[in-house]
Design a protein around this motif. Structure first.
Motif, mmCIF file in Angstrom:
data_model
loop_
_atom_site.group_PDB
_atom_site.id
_atom_site.type_symbol
_atom_site.label_atom_id
_atom_site.label_comp_id
_atom_site.label_asym_id
_atom_site.label_seq_id
_atom_site.Cartn_x
_atom_site.Cartn_y
_atom_site.Cartn_z
ATOM 1 N N VAL A 33 0.859 -1.179 0.000
ATOM 2 C CA VAL A 33 0.000 0.000 0.000
ATOM 3 C C VAL A 33 0.890 1.221 0.000
ATOM 4 O O VAL A 33 1.757 1.350 0.860
ATOM 5 C CB VAL A 33 -0.942 0.014 1.225
ATOM 6 C CG1 VAL A 33 -1.819 1.247 1.194
ATOM 7 C CG2 VAL A 33 -1.768 -1.254 1.266
ATOM 8 N N GLN A 37 -1.436 6.911 -1.291
ATOM 9 C CA GLN A 37 -2.695 6.566 -1.928
ATOM 10 C C GLN A 37 -3.845 7.301 -1.280
ATOM 11 O O GLN A 37 -3.759 7.747 -0.142
ATOM 12 C CB GLN A 37 -2.914 5.053 -1.864
ATOM 13 C CG GLN A 37 -3.308 4.557 -0.455
ATOM 14 C CD GLN A 37 -3.639 3.081 -0.459
ATOM 15 O OE1 GLN A 37 -3.187 2.372 -1.324
ATOM 16 N NE2 GLN A 37 -4.424 2.646 0.479
ATOM 17 N N VAL A 39 -7.046 7.644 0.639
ATOM 18 C CA VAL A 39 -7.719 6.822 1.631
ATOM 19 C C VAL A 39 -9.213 6.995 1.478
ATOM 20 O O VAL A 39 -9.702 7.980 0.938
ATOM 21 C CB VAL A 39 -7.270 7.217 3.053
ATOM 22 C CG1 VAL A 39 -5.795 6.948 3.239
ATOM 23 C CG2 VAL A 39 -7.573 8.684 3.305
ATOM 24 N N ILE A 40 -9.940 6.055 2.000
ATOM 25 C CA ILE A 40 -11.386 6.090 1.869
ATOM 26 C C ILE A 40 -11.954 7.118 2.819
ATOM 27 O O ILE A 40 -11.393 7.389 3.877
ATOM 28 C CB ILE A 40 -11.985 4.697 2.167
ATOM 29 C CG1 ILE A 40 -11.592 4.275 3.591
ATOM 30 C CG2 ILE A 40 -11.518 3.669 1.168
ATOM 31 C CD1 ILE A 40 -12.244 2.992 4.031
ATOM 32 N N VAL A 44 -16.971 1.559 4.778
ATOM 33 C CA VAL A 44 -16.385 0.408 4.110
ATOM 34 C C VAL A 44 -17.427 -0.690 4.012
ATOM 35 O O VAL A 44 -18.083 -1.024 5.000
ATOM 36 C CB VAL A 44 -15.163 -0.107 4.905
ATOM 37 C CG1 VAL A 44 -14.579 -1.332 4.244
ATOM 38 C CG2 VAL A 44 -14.140 0.997 5.010
ATOM 39 N N GLU A 63 -9.552 -4.346 8.195
ATOM 40 C CA GLU A 63 -9.636 -3.793 6.845
ATOM 41 C C GLU A 63 -9.816 -2.271 6.876
ATOM 42 O O GLU A 63 -9.217 -1.538 6.089
ATOM 43 C CB GLU A 63 -10.783 -4.453 6.081
ATOM 44 C CG GLU A 63 -10.537 -5.915 5.744
ATOM 45 C CD GLU A 63 -11.716 -6.530 5.011
ATOM 46 O OE1 GLU A 63 -12.740 -5.829 4.877
ATOM 47 O OE2 GLU A 63 -11.614 -7.687 4.582
ATOM 48 N N ASN A 66 -6.485 -0.746 7.916
ATOM 49 C CA ASN A 66 -5.512 -0.756 6.825
ATOM 50 C C ASN A 66 -5.872 0.260 5.742
ATOM 51 O O ASN A 66 -4.994 0.777 5.047
ATOM 52 C CB ASN A 66 -5.421 -2.153 6.218
ATOM 53 C CG ASN A 66 -4.754 -3.132 7.162
ATOM 54 O OD1 ASN A 66 -3.939 -2.748 7.996
ATOM 55 N ND2 ASN A 66 -5.106 -4.408 7.053
ATOM 56 N N ALA A 67 -7.182 0.525 5.585
ATOM 57 C CA ALA A 67 -7.589 1.528 4.600
ATOM 58 C C ALA A 67 -7.325 2.939 5.112
ATOM 59 O O ALA A 67 -6.908 3.821 4.350
ATOM 60 C CB ALA A 67 -9.066 1.356 4.262
ATOM 61 N N PRO A 70 -2.545 3.057 6.084
ATOM 62 C CA PRO A 70 -1.912 2.009 5.274
ATOM 63 C C PRO A 70 -0.684 1.426 5.955
ATOM 64 O O PRO A 70 0.044 2.128 6.668
ATOM 65 C CB PRO A 70 -1.526 2.747 3.983
ATOM 66 C CG PRO A 70 -2.380 3.961 3.956
ATOM 67 C CD PRO A 70 -2.607 4.341 5.376
#
Length: 254
Positions: A33, A37, A39-40, A44, A63, A66-67, A70
């Motif tokens: 990751v 990047q 991120v959301i 989720v 999850e 980690n989102a 990262p």
């Protein structure tokens, strides 16, 4: 193994993903990751239902973690190591320890208490990420909301940084223009001072000429007045003599 720099964000023990970074399996590559990047920011989607609700909740929490945060990765001797954030619930003592670690690192890294300080900003960012991690374990929705707050803060700081950089560039341009204008004005001042001295010299010359002319005219006027007075006295004497002669001629006839 050389782990990454120590952070206030709590991580699990590093895991060896592959022994050769160039021959990673697709599964190993999927674990990578990038720190940059996107991120959301929304909820989720829950994973497929499992037989154990607790395992399902823990997996969903991992999850989400980690989102939001990262995993960090590094390589050593062609070996890829991955370290994910910890999903262990925190206690009150963990929060107290986090505060102590924050104060200690601020002191050790000699962060400035006021003004712009990248070190202080980095440490407080790590502390905020750790608080997000702790909150997300207990309530994923609250963690996602804090994530939005964090991203908004970062976006605002980036906007202020861009504005600051553009302001500095604008200030530098103005300073250079001012320096150039200053040299031009100094040259113009020097030229004007030279012109002023030349005009003063011409003025003094004209004054000297004027004084000389006035003096010469005054002397000429005195000479002419003296000459005029002498002529006037001569004419008066002549007039008196002629008058006396005329009276002498006229007197016997009476």
């Amino acid at each position: 193994m050389i782990p990454p720099a120590e952070s206030l964000l709590k991580y699990d023990n590093p895991v060896l993903v592959t022994r050769n970074t160039e021959k990673k399996s697709p599964k190993a590559r999927s674990l990578k990751v990038s720190p940059q990047q996107v991120v959301i920011t929304g909820p989720v989607p829950p994973p497929p239902k499992s037989k154990s609700p607790s395992v399902d909740v823990n997996k969903q929490t991992e999850e989400i973690l980690n989102a939001i945060l990262p995993p960090r990765e590094w390589t050593e001797n062609n070996q890829l190591w991955v370290q994910q954030v910890s999903s262990t619930p925190c206690t009150r003592m963990d929060v107290v320890h986090l505060q102590e670690q924050l104060d200690l690192k601020l002191q050790q890294r000699q962060a400035r208490e006021t003004g712009i300080c990248p070190v202080r900003r980095e440490l407080y960012s790590q502390c905020f990420d750790e608080l997000i991690r702790q909150v997300t374990i207990n309530c994923a929705e609250r963690g996602l909301l804090l994530l939005r707050v964090r991203d908004e803060i970062r976006m605002t700081i980036a906007a202020y940084q861009t504005l600051y950089e553009s302001s500095v560039a604008f200030g530098m341009r103005k300073a250079l223009q001012a320096e150039q204008g200053k040299s031009d004005m100094e040259k113009r001042i020097s030229d004007l001072e030279d012109e002023k001295r030349d005009l003063e010299r011409q003025l003094n010359e004209q004054k000297a000429k004027c004084d000389a002319i006035e003096k010469r005219e005054a002397e000429r006027r005195q000479v002419e007045e003296k000459k005029h007075n002498e002529e006037l006295q001569f004419l008066k004497r002549t007039n008196q003599q002629l008058k006396a002669q005329l009276e002498g001629i006229i007197a016997p006839k009476k």
